[in-house]
Design a protein around this motif. Sequence first.
Motif, PDB file in Angstrom:
ATOM      1  N   ALA A   1      63.211 -12.746 -72.326  1.00  0.00           N
ATOM      2  CA  ALA A   1      63.448 -13.535 -73.534  1.00  0.00           C
ATOM      3  C   ALA A   1      64.817 -14.212 -73.514  1.00  0.00           C
ATOM      4  CB  ALA A   1      63.306 -12.648 -74.763  1.00  0.00           C
TER       5      ALA A   1
ATOM      6  N   ILE B   1      57.099  -9.230 -79.567  1.00  0.00           N
ATOM      7  CA  ILE B   1      57.778 -10.205 -78.728  1.00  0.00           C
ATOM      8  C   ILE B   1      58.230 -11.406 -79.557  1.00  0.00           C
ATOM      9  CG2 ILE B   1      57.449 -11.818 -76.812  1.00  0.00           C
ATOM     10  CD1 ILE B   1      55.640  -9.752 -75.516  1.00  0.00           C
TER      11      ILE B   1
ATOM     12  N   THR C   1      50.215 -11.825 -73.720  1.00  0.00           N
ATOM     13  CA  THR C   1      50.279 -10.376 -73.914  1.00  0.00           C
ATOM     14  C   THR C   1      48.879  -9.834 -74.191  1.00  0.00           C
ATOM     15  OG1 THR C   1      50.660 -10.572 -76.302  1.00  0.00           O
ATOM     16  CG2 THR C   1      52.598 -10.571 -74.868  1.00  0.00           C
TER      17      THR C   1
ATOM     18  N   THR D   1      61.328  -6.916 -72.409  1.00  0.00           N
ATOM     19  CA  THR D   1      61.215  -8.066 -73.303  1.00  0.00           C
ATOM     20  C   THR D   1      62.496  -8.884 -73.303  1.00  0.00           C
ATOM     21  OG1 THR D   1      59.665  -6.834 -74.696  1.00  0.00           O
ATOM     22  CG2 THR D   1      60.695  -8.783 -75.650  1.00  0.00           C
TER      23      THR D   1
ATOM     24  N   ASP E   1      52.934 -10.731 -69.363  1.00  0.00           N
ATOM     25  CA  ASP E   1      53.493  -9.409 -69.659  1.00  0.00           C
ATOM     26  C   ASP E   1      52.383  -8.373 -69.716  1.00  0.00           C
ATOM     27  OD1 ASP E   1      55.388  -7.520 -70.220  1.00  0.00           O
ATOM     28  OD2 ASP E   1      55.476  -7.941 -72.367  1.00  0.00           O
TER      29      ASP E   1
ATOM     30  N   SER F   1      61.309 -10.442 -81.327  1.00  0.00           N
ATOM     31  CA  SER F   1      62.458 -10.409 -80.420  1.00  0.00           C
ATOM     32  C   SER F   1      62.985 -11.821 -80.160  1.00  0.00           C
ATOM     33  CB  SER F   1      62.065  -9.736 -79.101  1.00  0.00           C
ATOM     34  OG  SER F   1      61.653  -8.395 -79.313  1.00  0.00           O
TER      35      SER F   1
ATOM     36  N   GLY G   1      54.247  -1.423 -75.339  1.00  0.00           N
ATOM     37  CA  GLY G   1      55.147  -2.442 -75.864  1.00  0.00           C
ATOM     38  C   GLY G   1      55.599  -2.281 -77.288  1.00  0.00           C
TER      39      GLY G   1
END
Length: 608
Positions: free
Chosen positions: A56, A96, A87, A52, A161, A99, A313
């Motif tokens: 990112a 995500i 995703t 991630t 992802d 994040s 994840g």
Amino acid sequence: MLFKDLSLIEPLLRALEAEGYERPTPIQQQAIPPVLEGRDLLGCAQTGTGKTAAFALPILQLLHQEKQTSMPPQGGQRRPVKALILTPTRELALQISESFQAYGSNLHLRNTVIFGGVGQTPQTDALRRGTDILVATPGRLLDLMNQGFVDLRQLSIFVLDEADRMLDMGFIHDVRKVIAKLPQKRQTLFFSATMPPEIATLADSILHEPVKVEVAPPATTAELVQQKVFFVQKQDKKNLLIHLMKDPAIKSALIFTRTKHGANRVAGDLTKAGIRAEAIHGNKSQSARVAALSNFKNGRNRALVATDIAARGIDIDDLSHVINFELPNIPETYVHRIGRTGRAGASGIAYSFCEAEELPYLKDIQKITGQIVPVETDHPFAADLTAPGLPTPRPAKQSNKPGKGARPQQGFARRNGPAQEDAELVEAPVSDRIPLPSRKEDRDGDFNRNRRKKRRPNKPGGQFAGESRPQREPGGGQRSGEPRPQREPGGGQRSGEPRPQSQAGSGQRFGQGDQRFEKRRPEQAQRQERPRQGNQDSSERPSKADIANEMRRRFSSILEVSSIEKQDFKRKPKPRFEDRPFDQKKEKGGGENRGGGQQTNSFKKKRR
């Protein structure tokens, strides 16, 4: 290597320091520089390696630099979507988004997450206000695109992802529909833990000269995760789980089951045993799933029972144990399950319960990971099972086919051996060869024996080989080469056998003057035929007109008899209503009816 050595901007370094990250993981070291250069990326790494942050951090830096050089949107115009992250699950989409929020806390960029299972009004309101980064699941994204709430014409970065998980969950067709609506000129980042053939084909179709990053072989377990397998009977799994959860060393445990009903049952068993636990699966509402995950992260619940929806994840800090209450039937899922612990360089422990029916699953897991999972026998519910070993590699099959351009060998060497054996046979002297018998010689002394000219013993009425073939009779049929006997009309027996007496009229299709039947065998003398009924001669066949007249005569006689019977039959006439007898027992009361009888009181009432 430190994060500052990866050419990251100062706002991102301060955000990473606030989160407690100092050193990048191997995939981050290899993925961040090419993404900052604007190249496509194909990342294949095991779960829990920091994928991630690998996409990112460079996305935030690229969008921040683009925003500083471009003109701000005018009044009334909303921010266009510049980056799309697709995703497979809602939990991964939320993680995500969190994040991006944490890493970009010092940057003026907006990110929005959309997924199904909840109302779309808050999501559409956020899209109307404008967003720079959009994290979405395929189903809800297609729905909002069809409604006109999502515009991806100005998209510059696309991230797919957990692509292999998309394939497992059946989202691959929705992913293709989304990709078809994206602009052709874009930067694509493709991440997948495994690389099935269909995923590899999809990657080849959307990536342009990508940089391939592969930290570890696909389907490889984390080295810092300690694995154990417990052989136990199916009915003892619940007791073994409660026995292990009594150990204070298990501070938090993520327990995996194969079915949703099984997750609810295990969570209920733990709650009855005094262990706080909740279940999370697809049948739960999104609010219940978020609440259960939040309670587990905050330490309110000691155990979280989940299906494979949580195997991809989800990042849970300080997760000490992962317990496979049921082994997965897909070996790659085992890698993602135990990858929830031992993340970002930390250590973890993974326990697996295995019953007799799950031994093939354990064998597949060991085959794909290339590791033998140690068996733990020090527990009160041990079952007498044998652990499968690693499969031995098969030796390479040697092909005896000649190479390209080589001429195939002849004779025995082509079927039973190499070409050298054929050469030896050719070079052998003539005296050493075994002579084969000649086909023209006859052991009985006769020459030129032939099946078609073979003489058969003489039979009464038969013929010898070489004589003229008799004329074929109707209904006959012999094998080739055999003498053809004469047949009688309508007969089907062999020559030399007595002919039984036939019924009257059978086989009399030909007259007595036929020349084909003059020569008859001695034992079959001319028999006396029964004369036919009627005035016709026995040698003549009745014509169709005679048969029709006879049938017409018989039918007319039948009609005459039936008409006579009808005339003789006398049916009793049905009496009229006035002539019917009067029953005084049923009819009580005075009055007269139309036939002269008395009229009943009930009849008077009806008339009134």
